[in-house]
Design an enzyme around this catalytic site. Structure first.
Site: not given
Length: 233
Positions: A122, A144, A148, A213-214
């Protein structure tokens, strides 16, 4: 040497997201066993640093070079490209997803870059022990999205992450965010100034030294245009 993927998370705070993915290939397990120990910054975990004393940035790279920070480096394409392009600086990358760590280590071997440090955990644990004003540039690439609404508090662009980041960055330092999620852009430009950052630019044009990037290529294939946000500390 113990497998870093077996290291339990720090118990002090909640962590959301994956730490493990599909089974690692033998070569990737070899990277973790053979390379990570030499690249990992020490004094980050509670076991190594129970008093959470500030670490010495000079000890990371052996001199007083500029240090950049990449939060969540994914597969490591951006981090390795920047390390190769700017060999005079040092880059610390944070990534709790052990499969991504293994991918990065393979790219480091292939590229032969030596100005990198890898924290397999982290980013908040690292920021806890970085001294004030020790980071000259920071990157957050395709984080990420937590789409929601009830999960938006888990995003990196919240006070829980941005205020510690603001503290460890030098005055005038640049903080870059790349994402393909419009609502992530919205939250980023709202939360950044609340943490003290000054919005410099945001839009569809990448930075001059941006290596795609990918995750960006996937977004483009799926019709989601990338967006780039720049702040100053």
């Amino acid at each position: 040497m113990s497998d870093p993927s077996d290291t339990p998370p720090e118990p002090r705070r909640n962590f959301y997201g994956r730490r493990h993915g599909k089974t690692l290939r033998p070569s990737q397990r070899g990277y973790l066993a053979e390379d990570l120990g030499n690249l990992r910054p020490h004094g980050i975990t509670a076991a190594e640093n129970p008093e959470r004393a500030p670490i010495d940035p000079v000890a990371l790279f052996g001199d007083d070079r500029q240090i950049w920070l990449e939060v969540g480096f994914g597969g490591g394409e951006h981090m390795v490209a920047m390390a190769a392009r700017y060999p005079e600086i040092g880059i610390i990358g944070c990534e709790p997803f052990i499969n991504g760590v293994a991918m990065l280590l393979g790219k480091i071997r292939a590229a032969g870059v030596q100005n990198v440090s890898v924290h397999p955990g982290d980013a908040r644990d690292l920021m806890d022990v970085l001294p004030d004003a020790s980071i000259a540039r920071a990157f957050l690439n395709y984080p990420d999205p937590w789409p929601k609404a009830r999960h938006h508090r888990r995003r990196f662009v919240t006070a829980d992450h941005l205020r510690p980041l603001f503290r460890v960055m030098q005055p005038g330092a640049e903080f870059r965010v790349a994402t393909d999620i419009p609502d992530y852009v919205r939250q980023t430009v709202e939360e950044g100034p609340q943490a003290g950052f000054v919005l410099v630019d945001e839009g569809p044009q990448p930075w001059d030294d941006w290596p795609s990037t990918r995750y960006e290529q996937k977004a483009l294939r799926e019709g989601r245009p990338p967006h780039y946000v720049t702040f100053r500390r």
